[in-house]
Design an enzyme around this catalytic site. Sequence first.
Site, PDB file in Angstrom:
ATOM      1  N   HIS A   1       0.875  -1.313   0.019  1.00  0.00           N
ATOM      2  CA  HIS A   1       0.091   0.067   0.030  1.00  0.00           C
ATOM      3  C   HIS A   1       0.974   1.419   0.049  1.00  0.00           C
ATOM      4  O   HIS A   1       0.438   2.279  -0.387  1.00  0.00           O
ATOM      5  CB  HIS A   1      -1.097   0.090   1.143  1.00  0.00           C
ATOM      6  CG  HIS A   1      -1.896  -1.031   0.948  1.00  0.00           C
ATOM      7  ND1 HIS A   1      -2.537  -1.705   2.066  1.00  0.00           N
ATOM      8  CD2 HIS A   1      -2.367  -1.748  -0.072  1.00  0.00           C
ATOM      9  CE1 HIS A   1      -3.220  -2.742   1.556  1.00  0.00           C
ATOM     10  NE2 HIS A   1      -3.343  -2.670   0.332  1.00  0.00           N
TER      11      HIS A   1
ATOM     12  N   HIS B   1      -7.557  -7.773  -8.056  1.00  0.00           N
ATOM     13  CA  HIS B   1      -7.631  -8.718  -6.936  1.00  0.00           C
ATOM     14  C   HIS B   1      -8.122  -7.941  -5.673  1.00  0.00           C
ATOM     15  O   HIS B   1      -7.162  -7.578  -4.869  1.00  0.00           O
ATOM     16  CB  HIS B   1      -6.521  -9.734  -6.779  1.00  0.00           C
ATOM     17  CG  HIS B   1      -6.236 -10.639  -7.712  1.00  0.00           C
ATOM     18  ND1 HIS B   1      -5.539 -10.254  -8.893  1.00  0.00           N
ATOM     19  CD2 HIS B   1      -6.283 -11.885  -7.858  1.00  0.00           C
ATOM     20  CE1 HIS B   1      -5.519 -11.274  -9.574  1.00  0.00           C
ATOM     21  NE2 HIS B   1      -6.124 -12.380  -9.070  1.00  0.00           N
TER      22      HIS B   1
ATOM     23  N   SER C   1      -6.688  -2.207  -0.750  1.00  0.00           N
ATOM     24  CA  SER C   1      -6.526  -1.442  -2.006  1.00  0.00           C
ATOM     25  C   SER C   1      -7.789  -0.753  -2.380  1.00  0.00           C
ATOM     26  O   SER C   1      -7.686   0.184  -2.999  1.00  0.00           O
ATOM     27  CB  SER C   1      -5.713  -2.270  -2.942  1.00  0.00           C
ATOM     28  OG  SER C   1      -6.650  -3.525  -3.112  1.00  0.00           O
TER      29      SER C   1
ATOM     30  N   GLU D   1     -13.246  -9.000  -8.165  1.00  0.00           N
ATOM     31  CA  GLU D   1     -13.220 -10.080  -7.189  1.00  0.00           C
ATOM     32  C   GLU D   1     -13.943 -11.380  -7.469  1.00  0.00           C
ATOM     33  O   GLU D   1     -15.092 -11.138  -8.089  1.00  0.00           O
ATOM     34  CB  GLU D   1     -13.833  -9.463  -5.925  1.00  0.00           C
ATOM     35  CG  GLU D   1     -13.915 -10.345  -4.955  1.00  0.00           C
ATOM     36  CD  GLU D   1     -12.368 -11.140  -4.299  1.00  0.00           C
ATOM     37  OE1 GLU D   1     -11.195 -10.285  -4.159  1.00  0.00           O
ATOM     38  OE2 GLU D   1     -12.579 -12.086  -4.342  1.00  0.00           O
TER      39      GLU D   1
ATOM     40  N   ASP E   1      -2.611  -8.213  -7.521  1.00  0.00           N
ATOM     41  CA  ASP E   1      -2.477  -8.794  -6.139  1.00  0.00           C
ATOM     42  C   ASP E   1      -3.106 -10.010  -5.946  1.00  0.00           C
ATOM     43  O   ASP E   1      -4.001 -10.086  -5.160  1.00  0.00           O
ATOM     44  CB  ASP E   1      -2.833  -7.741  -5.286  1.00  0.00           C
ATOM     45  CG  ASP E   1      -2.647  -7.954  -3.680  1.00  0.00           C
ATOM     46  OD1 ASP E   1      -1.793  -8.707  -3.508  1.00  0.00           O
ATOM     47  OD2 ASP E   1      -3.396  -7.503  -2.988  1.00  0.00           O
TER      48      ASP E   1
HETATM   49  N1  SAM Z   1      -5.645  -6.278  -3.250  1.00  0.00           N
HETATM   50  C1  SAM Z   1      -6.275  -6.403  -1.882  1.00  0.00           C
HETATM   51  C2  SAM Z   1      -5.774  -5.379  -0.994  1.00  0.00           C
HETATM   52  O1  SAM Z   1      -4.650  -4.977  -1.134  1.00  0.00           O
HETATM   53  O2  SAM Z   1      -6.602  -5.057  -0.007  1.00  0.00           O
HETATM   54  C3  SAM Z   1      -6.153  -7.897  -1.404  1.00  0.00           C
HETATM   55  C4  SAM Z   1      -6.328  -8.800  -2.282  1.00  0.00           C
HETATM   56  S1  SAM Z   1      -6.315 -10.527  -1.784  1.00  0.00           S
HETATM   57  C5  SAM Z   1      -4.572 -10.722  -1.657  1.00  0.00           C
HETATM   58  C6  SAM Z   1      -6.644 -11.179  -3.332  1.00  0.00           C
HETATM   59  C7  SAM Z   1      -8.149 -11.404  -3.615  1.00  0.00           C
HETATM   60  O3  SAM Z   1      -8.110 -11.913  -4.756  1.00  0.00           O
HETATM   61  C8  SAM Z   1      -8.938 -12.259  -2.587  1.00  0.00           C
HETATM   62  O4  SAM Z   1     -10.052 -11.675  -2.214  1.00  0.00           O
HETATM   63  C9  SAM Z   1      -9.406 -13.463  -3.627  1.00  0.00           C
HETATM   64  O5  SAM Z   1     -10.765 -13.985  -3.510  1.00  0.00           O
HETATM   65  C10 SAM Z   1      -9.481 -12.891  -5.180  1.00  0.00           C
HETATM   66  N2  SAM Z   1      -9.053 -13.475  -6.426  1.00  0.00           N
HETATM   67  C11 SAM Z   1      -8.553 -14.928  -6.268  1.00  0.00           C
HETATM   68  N3  SAM Z   1      -8.288 -15.209  -7.770  1.00  0.00           N
HETATM   69  C12 SAM Z   1      -9.153 -14.218  -8.360  1.00  0.00           C
HETATM   70  C13 SAM Z   1      -9.112 -13.986  -9.980  1.00  0.00           C
HETATM   71  N4  SAM Z   1      -8.932 -14.783 -10.563  1.00  0.00           N
HETATM   72  N5  SAM Z   1      -9.977 -12.771 -10.181  1.00  0.00           N
HETATM   73  C14 SAM Z   1     -10.490 -12.089  -9.389  1.00  0.00           C
HETATM   74  N6  SAM Z   1     -10.190 -12.071  -8.072  1.00  0.00           N
HETATM   75  C15 SAM Z   1      -9.326 -13.058  -7.380  1.00  0.00           C
END
Ligand code: SAM
Length: 291
Positions: free
Chosen positions: A19, A42, A106, A124, A173
Site C-alpha cells: 500500500h 484482486h 486497496s 473479485e 495482487d
Molecule cells: N488487493 C487487496 C488489498 O490490497 O487490499 C487484497 C487482495 S487478496 C490478496 C486477493 C483477492 O483476490 C482475494 O479476495 C481473492 O478472492 C481474489 N481472487 C483470487 N483469484 C481471483 C481472480 N482470478 N480474479 C479476481 N479475484 C480473484
Amino acid sequence: MFSYRHAFHAGSHADILKHIVLIQLIRYLQEKEGALTIIDTHAGAGIYSLSDGFAAVSKEAEGGIFRLSRYLHNNQQTEITDSISEYMAAITAENPSEELAFYPGSPFIIAKMLRPQDRLKLFELHPKEIDLLRHNVQQLPQNKQIDLYHADSFSRLKGLVPPPSRRGLVLIDPSYEDKQDYRYLESTLEEALSRFATGCYAIWYPILSRRESAALPDRLQKIAAAHKRSWLQAELRVESSPGERRLQASGMFVLNPPWTLEGKLKEALPALVKVLGHHSGAEFVLKSVEA
Ligand code: SAM
C-alpha cells in the site's frame, strides 16, 4: 479454491509494503491532469475490521500496522519518510478514534484518492468477498466512479486495456493460493503489455521457498526486458526464521515505474526494516533497470 480471505492478512507487513507503493504510484500519476484509470485485479473486501473477525484471529496486523503505529506514536520526534506518513494518513482516515479498528484494503485506499476525472475498476472472484466489497463500496462517496466485476481478472484484464485516456495503473495482487496463479499472472501480464505497453503495472508477490514463488521475480524481469520496459523491484523481509510458516517477506514488482519511486523507497525501506523487522534477519532489496 476459495479458502483465501484477505481479512486474515489485513494490515500485515506485506500490506504495508504494497500500500505504500500503491499510494506513491497514484500520487505520481495524478501529477498530470488527464483522467487516470486504475484497475485492481484482486480487490478483496475493500475494508477490514482489525478488532474482531479473521484479523483478530490471525493477529497478522500485530507485526504490521499496529507495530508501525505504536512506533510512530512513541517516537513522535523522529522524522518519518513522506511515503510512510502518507500511508499512515490513509489508514488513520478510516479510524476516527485514536484506536486502529479498521484497515482499508486497496479498493478503499485507491477510491479515497480518486479525482473526479478518474475511474476505478475492481475485480473479485470470491462469492462472499464480492458481496462484502459491493456493500462496502456503496458507502463510498466515490462509488459512481467505481465499476465492480465479479469475474476472473486473469481472463478479463485484456478487455479493459488500454483505458480510453491511455493513462492507467494496474494493481495485480493475487492470493497465490493456487500455484496456477503464477502462470496466469505471467500470461495476463504479457497480454496486457502487448495491448498497453505504457501502462504502469504493480505486482505484489510473496517470498516463499516454493519453486514458482522463488522463480517469479526473474520471470517478471524477463517479461519486462522482452517488452523493453523499465522495472523496479522492492522487497521487505521482516524476519528470517527457517521452518516458520507465517509469511516473512514479500515484494512489489513495478513495470514502467515513475522516476520518483526509487527515491521514495530508498528512504522508506530502511525505516520499515527498522520498525517491522525482528532479529537480524530483517532486510530489504531495491533494484531497478531502465529500459
Ligand atoms: N488487493 C487487496 C488489498 O490490497 O487490499 C487484497 C487482495 S487478496 C490478496 C486477493 C483477492 O483476490 C482475494 O479476495 C481473492 O478472492 C481474489 N481472487 C483470487 N483469484 C481471483 C481472480 N482470478 N480474479 C479476481 N479475484 C480473484
